[in-house]
Design a protein around this motif. Structure first.
Motif, short mmCIF file in Angstrom:
data_model
loop_
_atom_site.label_atom_id
_atom_site.label_comp_id
_atom_site.label_asym_id
_atom_site.label_seq_id
_atom_site.Cartn_x
_atom_site.Cartn_y
_atom_site.Cartn_z
N MET A 38 -0.87 1.85 -7.95
CA MET A 38 -0.17 2.62 -9.04
C MET A 38 0.60 1.53 -9.94
O MET A 38 0.53 1.82 -11.24
N LEU A 78 8.28 -0.36 -4.22
CA LEU A 78 8.11 1.21 -4.49
C LEU A 78 9.25 1.49 -5.38
O LEU A 78 9.38 2.47 -6.33
N LEU A 96 10.56 14.04 -8.99
CA LEU A 96 10.37 13.07 -8.09
C LEU A 96 10.86 13.51 -6.75
O LEU A 96 10.34 13.59 -5.39
N ARG A 99 9.58 16.74 -5.41
CA ARG A 99 8.18 16.55 -4.75
C ARG A 99 7.90 16.03 -3.49
O ARG A 99 7.49 16.37 -2.64
N ALA B 18 6.19 7.43 -1.84
CA ALA B 18 4.82 7.01 -2.60
C ALA B 18 3.74 8.16 -2.88
O ALA B 18 3.35 8.17 -3.74
N LYS B 19 3.95 9.07 -1.78
CA LYS B 19 2.83 10.22 -2.03
C LYS B 19 3.36 11.02 -3.07
O LYS B 19 2.52 11.72 -4.00
N ALA B 20 4.79 11.27 -3.15
CA ALA B 20 5.38 12.20 -4.16
C ALA B 20 5.05 11.66 -5.47
O ALA B 20 4.62 12.24 -6.31
N LEU B 21 5.22 10.41 -5.79
CA LEU B 21 5.07 9.64 -7.10
C LEU B 21 3.46 9.74 -7.35
O LEU B 21 3.32 10.11 -8.49
N GLU B 22 2.60 9.43 -6.59
CA GLU B 22 1.10 9.46 -6.87
C GLU B 22 0.90 10.77 -7.09
O GLU B 22 0.17 11.11 -8.14
N SER B 23 1.17 12.12 -6.57
CA SER B 23 0.76 13.13 -7.04
C SER B 23 1.26 13.57 -8.50
O SER B 23 0.64 14.13 -9.03
N LEU B 24 2.49 13.10 -8.44
CA LEU B 24 3.05 13.53 -9.86
C LEU B 24 2.09 12.80 -10.97
O LEU B 24 2.02 13.34 -12.20
N LEU B 25 1.93 11.56 -10.66
CA LEU B 25 1.23 10.92 -11.85
C LEU B 25 -0.12 11.27 -12.04
O LEU B 25 -0.57 11.03 -13.03
N GLU B 27 -1.19 14.49 -11.47
CA GLU B 27 -1.00 15.62 -12.33
C GLU B 27 -0.90 15.50 -13.86
O GLU B 27 -1.19 16.25 -14.65
#
Lengths: 119, 201
Positions: A38, A78, A96, A99, B18-25, B27
């Motif tokens: 990322m 991170l 964030l 989520r 990390a999963k939360a950030l990835e899913s938002l990015l 989207e």
């Protein structure tokens, strides 16, 4: 910089060898690789210059070390990535957090499910 | 009291974040799962110290290339097809009979990715970052590299704009080896400066 450097260098791995194609295993867990990817991609698509990420990572590492924080390298990575993404308006802290709560819920659900046989 | 500064530092917590950030990015259309997979694959499989070893072996056998590499590392390395994704400059440091170069990043983990891949774990450790500058000879000796006192040790601190690659000395007795044989002598560690290139087998 604190002066009481631990002599952990004795623990340097003895992998001084001719490089394999990629040297050594880079990522201890899959999410670390995702966090790495990322950060690289957001730089490539122009979300921030690499210099900004690199400086934020250095600050994060410095803060963690000056507080004796034992967090691992990619946790710091991170943290740096999250703070830079928020600062540059890519995501908000609120979404964030929200989520992450949803993900944690899902994670716990999956976990409970895995252990159904035990109860 | 501040909730936003509370970190538990558990690995599960980091995984979830990390999963939360990835899913938002994803989207928001900023990245995709496939692109992440591809970047990770490249760094795990394609980009590694072998690239640097090819650069070093060419410099050992081609005096013009060596001169170019030492004068403009970034361009000479790009000529081999290795480009920095993150756009930083690469400076090549020549080890000689009287000078030994050692590379560190005291602040974090800056490293010449295009030619060495991602850094080994010890390079990122607090101990190495703190001690390489303060007591380089002792650190080198712990890697098994004992340098005589008449060799000058130069320590180079990488940063977000300049990355360093060490050009190790070509081992004696390897002048007749093929390019492929020379490449095999160039370890990752010799290009960071914590080892010599390996001798002929």
């Amino acid at each position: 910089m604190p002066d009481n450097t631990p002599s952990q260098i004795d623990e340097l791995p003895a992998d001084i060898a001719v490089p394999r194609d990629n040297g050594e295993l880079q990522f201890a867990q899959p999410w670390e690789a995702r966090a790495f990817g990322m950060a690289v991609l957001l730089n490539e698509n122009g979300s921030y210059p690499w210099k900004h990420f690199s400086e934020r990572l250095a600050e994060t590492i410095h803060t963690a070390e000056s507080h004796g924080d034992e967090s691992a390298y990619y946790e710091r990575w991170l943290n740096a990535l999250e703070s830079l993404a928020i600062e540059n308006g890519l995501v908000s802290r609120d979404e964030l957090t929200q989520r992450a709560i949803e993900q944690a819920h899902q994670h716990n659900h999956d976990h409970d499910h895995d252990h159904d046989h035990d109860h | 009291m501040s909730d936003t500064h509370h970190h538990t530092h558990s690995s599960a917590d980091a995984e979830i974040r990390a999963k939360a950030l990835e899913s938002l990015l994803i989207e928001k259309g900023l990245i995709s799962t496939d692109l992440i997979d591809e970047v990770v694959r490249q760094y795990e499989e394609d980009i590694g110290p072998l690239n640097g070893a090819r650069v070093v072996a060419r410099a050992w056998t081609d005096p013009d290339y060596r001169e170019w590499l030492l004068r403009d590392g970034t361009q000479a390395i790009a000529d081999m097809g290795y480009h920095g994704r993150e756009g930083s400059k690469i400076v090549v440091l020549e080890n000689t009979a009287s000078v030994h170069n050692l590379v560190v990043c005291t602040l974090c983990s800056c490293y010449p990715w295009p030619v060495l891949g991602l850094p080994p774990n010890w390079y990122k450790s607090y101990a190495y970052r703190a001690r390489a500058v303060r007591e380089p000879r002792k650190v080198l000796s712990e890697f098994g590299l004992i340098l005589s006192e008449d060799i000058e040790v130069r320590v180079w601190d990488s940063n977000s704009e300049v990355r360093y690659l060490v050009l190790p000395e070509q081992p004696a007795g390897t002048e007749t080896l093929s390019s492929e044989q020379l490449i095999a002598l160039v370890s990752r560690d010799s290009m960071i400066g914590v080892a010599h290139a390996n001798g002929p087998v």
